[in-house]
Motif scaffolding. Structure first.
Motif, short mmCIF file in Angstrom:
data_model
loop_
_atom_site.label_atom_id
_atom_site.label_comp_id
_atom_site.label_asym_id
_atom_site.label_seq_id
_atom_site.Cartn_x
_atom_site.Cartn_y
_atom_site.Cartn_z
N GLU A 16 5.36 4.60 3.89
CA GLU A 16 5.12 5.99 4.26
C GLU A 16 6.46 6.69 4.41
N ILE A 17 6.81 7.45 3.40
CA ILE A 17 8.12 8.11 3.39
C ILE A 17 7.94 9.61 3.23
N PHE A 18 8.46 10.38 4.19
CA PHE A 18 8.60 11.82 4.01
C PHE A 18 10.08 12.06 3.75
N SER A 19 10.41 12.57 2.61
CA SER A 19 11.82 12.72 2.28
C SER A 19 12.02 13.96 1.43
N ALA A 20 12.26 15.08 2.11
CA ALA A 20 12.33 16.37 1.43
C ALA A 20 13.48 16.43 0.43
N ALA A 21 14.63 15.87 0.81
CA ALA A 21 15.81 16.05 -0.03
C ALA A 21 15.98 14.95 -1.07
N ASN A 22 15.22 13.87 -0.91
CA ASN A 22 15.45 12.73 -1.80
C ASN A 22 14.17 12.31 -2.54
N SER A 32 0.86 -1.18 0.00
CA SER A 32 0.00 0.00 0.00
C SER A 32 0.90 1.24 0.00
N ILE A 33 0.42 2.28 -0.60
CA ILE A 33 1.20 3.53 -0.65
C ILE A 33 0.51 4.60 0.20
N ASN A 34 1.21 5.03 1.22
CA ASN A 34 0.73 6.21 1.94
C ASN A 34 0.96 7.40 1.02
N THR A 35 -0.09 8.16 0.80
CA THR A 35 -0.02 9.17 -0.26
C THR A 35 0.91 10.33 0.07
N ALA A 36 1.36 10.42 1.32
CA ALA A 36 2.38 11.44 1.64
C ALA A 36 3.68 11.16 0.90
N THR A 37 3.89 9.91 0.53
CA THR A 37 5.15 9.50 -0.10
C THR A 37 5.40 10.23 -1.42
N VAL A 38 4.33 10.57 -2.10
CA VAL A 38 4.47 11.28 -3.39
C VAL A 38 3.64 12.58 -3.38
N ARG A 39 3.48 13.17 -2.22
CA ARG A 39 2.60 14.33 -2.12
C ARG A 39 3.16 15.57 -2.82
N LYS A 40 4.48 15.62 -2.97
CA LYS A 40 5.07 16.79 -3.63
C LYS A 40 5.00 16.67 -5.16
N GLN A 41 4.84 15.44 -5.64
CA GLN A 41 4.81 15.23 -7.09
C GLN A 41 3.39 15.37 -7.66
N TRP A 42 2.41 14.86 -6.90
CA TRP A 42 1.08 14.71 -7.46
C TRP A 42 -0.02 15.09 -6.47
N LYS A 43 -1.15 15.48 -7.02
CA LYS A 43 -2.38 15.58 -6.20
C LYS A 43 -3.01 14.20 -6.10
N LEU A 44 -4.01 14.09 -5.24
CA LEU A 44 -4.57 12.78 -4.93
C LEU A 44 -5.10 12.04 -6.18
#
Lengths: 288, 288
Positions: free
Chosen positions: B261-267, B12-24
């Protein structure tokens, strides 16, 4: 509970707090100038000063040592490195004796290699076993030297790289396993920065009792911490209810120093050393 | 233990993982494109999309929800703010129902004001009491709505500002106090990032049992973590022995999703979203 508001008789300065401003000899002179009665020096600072010279300066300035930083770092990738770590710990005990320290603080180590970014293995239970065995071996040596060992549980954010003992409960489990008779040679260094969050803190301080409470360290947890290692706050600037924790510790009979240990790359390491010590004194009296 | 190496049926993908790339809406389409069967969306992303539209898209793409992020943040400076927080949690339960989530994840909150750098008080035991009372009130509502609440113990480094429940043991104490009969409406979301360091982890997972294990989240702890919030690592890049922990969880009967669930500002937030999802799939199969 002792009244710290009148003077700073029970303030000790961990020498890392002003390590960027001064070398050890200067720190000792500055502490004497500020009427600070105790310090806790680091091995690299002592080595730079020279062990004999450091011991002389400490004696001639009538300073006590609330601890010596630090032994530990037991887990290793192979037997040879593990033995080298143990040998280095024996030397740390000898130095602590020579300096007249009240204890040798142990930062026990984490996953071998993690501090350099390359963990050799990921089994933290294995690292904890190596820590257990390392302390067991060191304890025999420390007992003969009459130098108490103080296991310092480090905040869980250091579990990988610095210390895989991360709660007071775990530290006391190790103490009870290795020194069931509470002989006084094994206990803990309790740093509020590392343990303030623990829901079992009060209960475990009561379990520790006076026998196991060998050192008490203070600084503060800043609500917007910027760096995992080098952003500790001055007492009163953060969220830790330090007097409450000190009350629990003193209820067990602890009557030793309150040692200020602050690593602060962007703030306190950039200020004049005398200002930092003056602030430590003021906050010791108002916020500890 | 399930074999994840063959496919990514249980990713499953926690949507925070790609929140900077895409909207829901784009995330949902991308997950479908990558044959990912489940997501865990955040409330702000759902609000931006519109709740009805989000529910429609999730249904039309045959996605399941391994959780909904998030309720909680119970402690507050005064009764009015506390009630507002509770009302907001009721809405979160309603949204979770509408979206067909398997549970509502609770990040319980810390010292009021600490997230903005100004804690209103320092008594973490008081905050914990407010959390207890908040969950108790929400639980009645959730029970009627048949929406399980999953308390997420957060790493102790978030104790001040995000969650004052920091160990699985503490989370389970709250579960046992409020839902002693294990009715299925209260449990935990276990994120390896928050709990991997805990020496009592295995024991407490066994205590939790299948009834209480409502969600399983993965990412990795990087040995040289640069930021307390936004530097989570991809599975396999850090120190966490994820398969070992998953084994303990599955031994209790957990058979649900493994949520990244990944929050990764720099990567990871800087890479193309499709690349991130492809890497999640690859690592799910090789390192979880």
């Amino acid at each position: 509970m002792r009244d710290f508001s009148r003077d700073h008789r029970w303030l000790s300065i961990n020498t890392a707090t002003v390590r960027k401003q001064w070398k050890l000899a200067q720190i000792i002179e500055a502490c004497a100038r500020h009427d600070i009665r105790a310090i806790s020096p680091w091995r690299d600072q002592v080595a730079e000063c020279g062990l004999d010279q450091a011991a002389r300066l400490i004696r001639s300035h009538n300073l006590e040592l609330s601890g010596y930083c630090r032994g530990g770092m037991f887990p290793a990738a192979d037997a040879k490195t593990r033995q080298a770590a143990l040998d280095d710990n024996y030397r740390a005990v000898d130095e602590a004796c020579k300096l007249g320290s009240s204890c040798l603080v142990l930062v026990v180590g984490g996953l071998p290699g993690a501090l350099d970014g390359k963990p050799v293995y990921k089994d933290i239970a294995r690292a904890r076993n190596e820590v257990h065995d390392g302390i067991a071996a060191l304890l025999d040596y420390a007992r003969k030297a009459k130098m108490p060992l103080a296991i310092e549980p480090l905040h869980p954010m250091y579990a990988a790289d610095r210390a895989c003992i991360n709660t007071l409960e775990h530290a006391l489990d190790v103490c009870d396993a290795l020194d069931p008779n509470r002989t006084g040679v094994l206990g803990v260094a309790l740093d509020v920065y590392h343990v303030w969050w623990d829901p079992k803190l009060r209960e475990q301080i009561e379990r520790a009792g006076k026998d196991r409470l060998l050192a008490f360290h203070v600084c503060d947890w800043l609500p917007q911490t910027k760096d995992l290692l080098l952003d500790r706050g001055m007492m009163g600037d953060g969220v830790i209810d330090i007097p409450r924790i000190r009350g629990w510790v003193e209820n067990q009979g602890y009557a030793g120093y309150s040692e200020v240990e602050i690593f602060s790359a962007a703030n306190w390491w950039t200020k004049p050393g005398d200002d930092v010590l003056a602030t430590c004194i003021e906050r010791h009296r108002s916020s500890v």
